[in-house]
Structure formats: C-alpha cells, structure tokens
Motif scaffolding. Sequence first.
Motif, PDB file in Angstrom:
ATOM      1  N   GLU A   1      19.659 -33.047  20.266  1.00 32.49           N
ATOM      2  CA  GLU A   1      20.481 -32.232  21.162  1.00 32.49           C
ATOM      3  C   GLU A   1      19.572 -31.451  22.098  1.00 32.49           C
ATOM      4  O   GLU A   1      18.417 -31.183  21.762  1.00 32.49           O
ATOM      5  CB  GLU A   1      21.309 -31.237  20.336  1.00 32.49           C
TER       6      GLU A   1
ATOM      7  N   ASP B   1      23.836 -33.355  11.831  1.00 38.23           N
ATOM      8  CA  ASP B   1      23.948 -34.780  11.515  1.00 38.23           C
ATOM      9  C   ASP B   1      22.816 -35.596  12.159  1.00 38.23           C
ATOM     10  O   ASP B   1      22.958 -36.778  12.427  1.00 38.23           O
ATOM     11  CB  ASP B   1      25.326 -35.329  11.909  1.00 38.23           C
TER      12      ASP B   1
ATOM     13  N   SER C   1      20.471 -31.824  15.388  1.00 39.95           N
ATOM     14  CA  SER C   1      21.744 -31.285  14.903  1.00 39.95           C
ATOM     15  C   SER C   1      21.856 -31.529  13.412  1.00 39.95           C
ATOM     16  O   SER C   1      21.046 -32.225  12.815  1.00 39.95           O
ATOM     17  CB  SER C   1      22.905 -31.951  15.622  1.00 39.95           C
TER      18      SER C   1
ATOM     19  N   LYS D   1      21.295 -35.684  15.081  1.00 35.49           N
ATOM     20  CA  LYS D   1      21.303 -36.187  16.453  1.00 35.49           C
ATOM     21  C   LYS D   1      20.415 -35.275  17.310  1.00 35.49           C
ATOM     22  O   LYS D   1      20.341 -34.070  17.078  1.00 35.49           O
ATOM     23  CB  LYS D   1      22.731 -36.141  17.018  1.00 35.49           C
TER      24      LYS D   1
END
Lengths: 304, 507
Positions: free
Chosen positions: B78, B74, B72, B76
């Motif tokens: 996913e 930011d 993602s 992360k």
Amino acid sequence: MGALLTQVFRIILVLFGISTIAFFLIHLSGDPVLLMLPPEATQEEIEAFRHQMGFDRPLSEQYFHFLTQAVQGDFGHSLKFNQPSLDVVLERIPATLELTFYATLLSVLIAIPLGIYSAVNRNSLSENLVTVTVFLGQSMPIFWTGIMLMLLFGVKLHWLPVSGRGTWAHLIMPAFTLAVWVAPTTLRIVRSSMLEVLQQDYIRTARSKGLAEKVVIYKHALKNAAIPIITVIGFQIGKLLGGAVVTETVFAWPGVGQLVVKAIYTADYPLVQACVIVLALIVATMNFSVDSLYRYLNPKIKSG
Amino acid sequence: MKKKWLLSLFAVLLAVSAGLTGCSQSSSSAGGNSELVVAFDADVPTMDPHMHNEPNAITTNWHIFDSLLFLSRDLKIEPGLAESYERKDDLTWIFKLRQGVTFHNGEEFNAEAVKFSLERVLDEKQKSSQRGNISAISEVNIIDPYTVEIKTKEPYNLLPHRLFYLSIVPPKYVKEVGDQTFAEKPVGTGPYKLSEWVKGDKIVLEANEQYFKGAPKIGKVTFRIIPEVATQIAELQSGGVDIIRMVPPDMLTQLEGNPQISITSTPLLRVYYIAFDTTKKPFDDVRVRQAMNHAVNIEMIMDKILGGKAVRTPAGVNPNHFGFDASVQPYTYDPEKAKALLAEAGYADGFETELHYFTPGIGQQITDAVISDLSKVGIKAKAKFYPESSSFVEKQRAGDLPFRLGHWGSYSVYDADAILQPMFDSKGVYGKYFNTPELDGLINEARSSVDQEKRKGLYSQAQQLIHKEAPWIFLFSPMDNQVYNNRLKFEARADERIYAYEIELNQ
C-alpha cells in the motif's frame, strides 16, 4: 592502614580474576560474529565485521587489549545496544540496588524477630512451627515463589501490580520473594548466637538483678549477638544479587539481573563482561565493608 | 508481645513504602480508556530505526516512523510516504512522494529525506545491519522535491518488499543532534511520538494528532518489557497488559476459559525443517530422503506439540510466500512405504545417524518425536543438542551438519525467493547441502524476472522439483498465538507486528 591496603589489593585481585574468567569463558563458546550478522551476510561482510570487532587477532592480544581497556573503565561497545557497555549496565544498577536493599531489609525484619523468638522459646511447639515455615520459604525455588505470589496477589486478589517498576507496590512481591529465600540463613545465625549469648554469665546476672526479660533480651543479649548477625547479613548481599537474576526476570524488574540474562542469550559479550565485573565489584566492596565493620565491632579480631 | 512486633514490622513496611513512593516516579497506568498496553519480551536495543534487526524494535519504529510503502494486514503493498511508484525500466524505479507531511519536530518530509535515509543505510561507515536488505540499490537521485529515482545494480523485483522496513528519518534533525542522540530521541513522521523510554521497563508513545492518515484512535501506547511468558500471562489476566504474543501452545489452555480474553492464531512466515546433506551418505540417495519423509508423522507432531496451531509446508515454501504452490501435496505418513524405499536403497536394516539441533523449547520436542518415528523404520538417530546457537550456526554455515533441525524466517520477505535462494541456490548461504543446476536456473530466472505470472510458474516448477528430491524432511510453519483483552477490536497481522494505529477499543 595496612589492613585497609591489603583489602583494597584483594578487591583488585578478585576483579582481575573475575575479568579473566569472564573473558575466556566467553571466547570458548562459539563465534559471535555469526550471531550478530544477518543470515544473508556474505563471507566478505563476515570477515570485515570480524576484523572490525578484533576477533581475528590472537586471543592473547585480544585479552591484553581487553584488560588495558577495562582498567580505564572501557568494556567496549555493547553489540546490541550500540553504546558503551558500562553505560548500559550503570543505567540498570539503581533498580537492582533498590531491590537488593529492600530485600535485605525485609529479610532482616523477618529473620531477627523470628530468630530471637525461636531462641527464647527453644524446643517449644511454636518454635518448631516457625522453623518449618521459614525453611519452607528457603526450599521453594525463587521462580516458583515469585509466580505463586503473582498469581495470588496480582491475578486473584488484585492487591498488587503483577510486574514492573514504578511505585512501592511494585517492589513488595519481588523484594519479598528474595527475602524469604535468604531470611532462613540469617534466622539460623540469629538463633544460634542468641542461644550462645543467653547462656553467658552476665545474662544470668542481669536476670538475677530483676531486669525485665524484654530488657535482658533486647538490650543485653541482642547487642552482643550482633556481630555474627551483621556479618551474615553482609555476605547475603552476594547471594541476593544472584537471586535477583531470576527475580528480575520473573517480575520484569528492569535491573542488571534481567540485562545479564538477555546479554548471555544474545551473545552480547562486551555487555556480559561489563555486567559480571560490575556485580563482582559490588559483592567485593560489600564483603570488604562487612569485614571492616566486623573489625570495628570486635577489636579482638585485630590481634588475631 | 507477639502482637507488638508484628505491629512494628507493619509500621516499618509502611514507612519503607512511603519512602519509595516519594523517590521513584509513579506510573500513571490507571489511564483513560484510550490507552493500549502491549507486552514485549525484551527491550529495544536502540530507537534508531536503521541500526538493528530486532522484531520489538521494528514494531516500535513502525509507530514512530513511516516507510515509502506499507504492508497491509493481508500482505498487500500500500502507499506510504510514497503515493505511488512505477518501474521505468529493469533497473530504474520512480517513487512519487506525498506532499505536506512533516516530521514530529516540524521538519518537512521530501525527496531529500528519502535520499538521506537510503544512503544512510547504504553507507558502509554507518555500519547499519540493514544494509544487506537494500544492497541491490546502486543510486538514489532526486528528480524534484517530491520525486525520487532509485536505481538497482541488477533487475531486482523485491525492491518494494525491501522498502517496507526502511524507515524515513529527518535529515536536518539527525545531522544536528548526531546519531547518539537520535538513537535516544527519535523523530519520525509516524502516527505516534516517543514520549518516554524507561530502559528495561517500558516505552511510552503518544498519538501524533497531525498524522497524515488521520489522528490515531488510541491516544497512548505503552510497550512493557516482560521477559517471562508466565508473567506476561499473569499480567494479561490481571489487566496489566492488553496484548501478548508468541504464547506457547501448552500455556494457552490456562487462558481458554477466561471470558475477558480472546486468542487468535496467525500463520507465521517462519518454516521449520530437517535438512539433509545430500552430498553425504546415506542422504545422497533420494529414496532414503523420501523414505524419511514418509516415516515421520508430521500431522501428529503438529497436533501434539503445537496444539494443531501450524500449517504444513510440503516443499519448504510457506503459504504466505508469493509463489507458494498449493497443488504440491505433502508426503503421507506411511512407515511401510518408508521401509520399502529404504530396502530398495540398500538400507533394509536402517542406519545410524545424528540429528543436530539447537532450538530450545519445541526444538527438543520435535527432535524427540522425529527420532522416535525414525526408529520405527529402523533408523537409529541420536539427538545432538547445541546449547549455543552460534556454534550451531557456525557449523551449519561451514556445511558440517549432515542432518539438522532448523527454521527460517525469510527475513520477513513475503516471496519464495527469500527461502529458496538462501537454502537451495548453489550461491546461497546453505547452498552447500543441496543444489542442482536445474534448481539454480529456476531460482535465478525467477529472481531477475519482472513478470510476476512467469515467476509464479517458475516457483511452481521449483517446488515440484524440491518436493520430489526431498532435500529436507518438510515440516511446518507454526502460528503466532496472540492473546488479547476483549476490550480491544483486534485483528492479528500476518507479519508478526502489532500496529496500534489499526487497533480500536470497544466501548
């Protein structure tokens, strides 16, 4: 016929020389394997790749291999594009030829009228003005001319697209940038050969017959001044191809010039070699054609 | 007479332009409001997502293909084509796949496609440059049409990170058309389909209305190849492109006052450093290395050369890496302390050395600034520039550069391992320059551990040790300056990608 064979032989010799220089220069400049592989590659991977590419063989053997392949039109696979180098170059050649062609045309359109004008009105104030303006064009770096045109006609006035290829509008600025760079040389030749011709007896005769000045200049004088002009225009093509390297980069014109810069930058050796040889072939063929045309137009040369 | 030839010149120009319009394809760039144009500095070498490591090509592939997992904005992890994954044991991972997804040509996505894609990259005959990324994988097994088991040779924490960039390709199509055609006419499951690729000029994508996450908001995406930054800026100002990236700090000023344009700076993973060969004099003395860290005014360099668009990396690790320890404080700029440390080490009068570098552009500026700062504490350094990066890399790998400026992008792996292992593990590519058994132990324990908290602790210890031992003059991580047209709702990603699926247009 003998002259033709000599010319063809010369082209082959030139290409051989260029290929040899391209091959050895490239092999002087460090290890390509390390550039091609990811930084995490192990020593075994490096060795395997070196072997696969043939970089572990003696230079003489690599050179011989390169030449025999090149004769058959095979310059090896481009390291970046993963397809035959020659194919990559040939895909880009039309764009470069288009640009070179229109730049030549434009430079002629600038140089011939202005050259004639300055020959006819020699030492007048307006002639000096023309000379100064045109030579300014030559002394500006191509890069700078390009960016300035772009800022004026693209960013400020929105008249022309800033860069890229597609419509005629895309072509104007890059072709003009190249044209103003080469036009002064042509202009100088036009001017000096016109001056020479205008002093000939038959011009004086023509004038004394009462022919209009326009007819004298365009029909009589220009025709006879044409040979050196055609020659210089032909030789300009080589210079234009060199200038295209910069112009194509500035205007994002998708031709060989842009390609060769990127290929050198990424150490894509087979591709650099293919680019250099194809460009050399174009220049050699061009010079050859100019030579032939010259002989055709001026039969006196043959005996000399 | 003058007027007449001017007129005829104009007439010829018109004729030429008319001829041109006839013969070349006209680009319909006028477009509706749902077109996005992004500048690329170079063309992509291939559309085969497995056969390159190029940033522009990765960006392109992201639009056409999907991976098992996404990263993602930011950073992360996913779900992507895999709905979920679990680690069954140290060596075994199970991925549950999304159902009902099809490739652009209608071919079904399933476990077969995953196995085919992974094995394609792993196959030595394929000569994929991405093999190293996933070489930890030992086998890929199909459990059922929507479940895949991936086994690794050793415990390998970074497996999910390595899968972000691994595109899933359609097995039937690839086998049918062959690698050569696939590289020209790619077919994936992604939010965009390839519509046109004019080599050296542009790549045009169109929305995949059937995309499993929902149809993209922007109908058409064009990547235009514009090698020159000045040209990119001119295009942005004239509205010819919407987004440009990696704008040099000194060129930002000319864009700053423009109301139609916004500038955003995202931290990069890349880290700049000046490394010592700690096995060679005078750099074998830790006091010399610490002194040199105190001698260079890094804040000033960041400010003057990068326009403040950079963050410090006090122990080499980037703030974006998993395991970054923010409590490690950077060396202060303190020439007096530097002189004292040098005197203590027996170099009161300084010494002479050569600073090797190859990075053009800011590399030159950094080198000049560092050399000037070092001269103030008595160290006479000469710059040694390598115009060819390959000869620099060759010497660097061989361990022949005792004092060198370099930078490292961590292969887009957001984990401290991606910088510590290659740089400071004795088995790493640059392990020759500095390693200690203690650091080796920390790095390798973290590498094979499953427990993220424990790894974090190990990396903290490693960073404290590295900071104290100072094998580098720790510099900074520059930011990526992205400039875009205000008609976009745009938020830059930390991983250098531009992803049209996440971008919207203001009405």
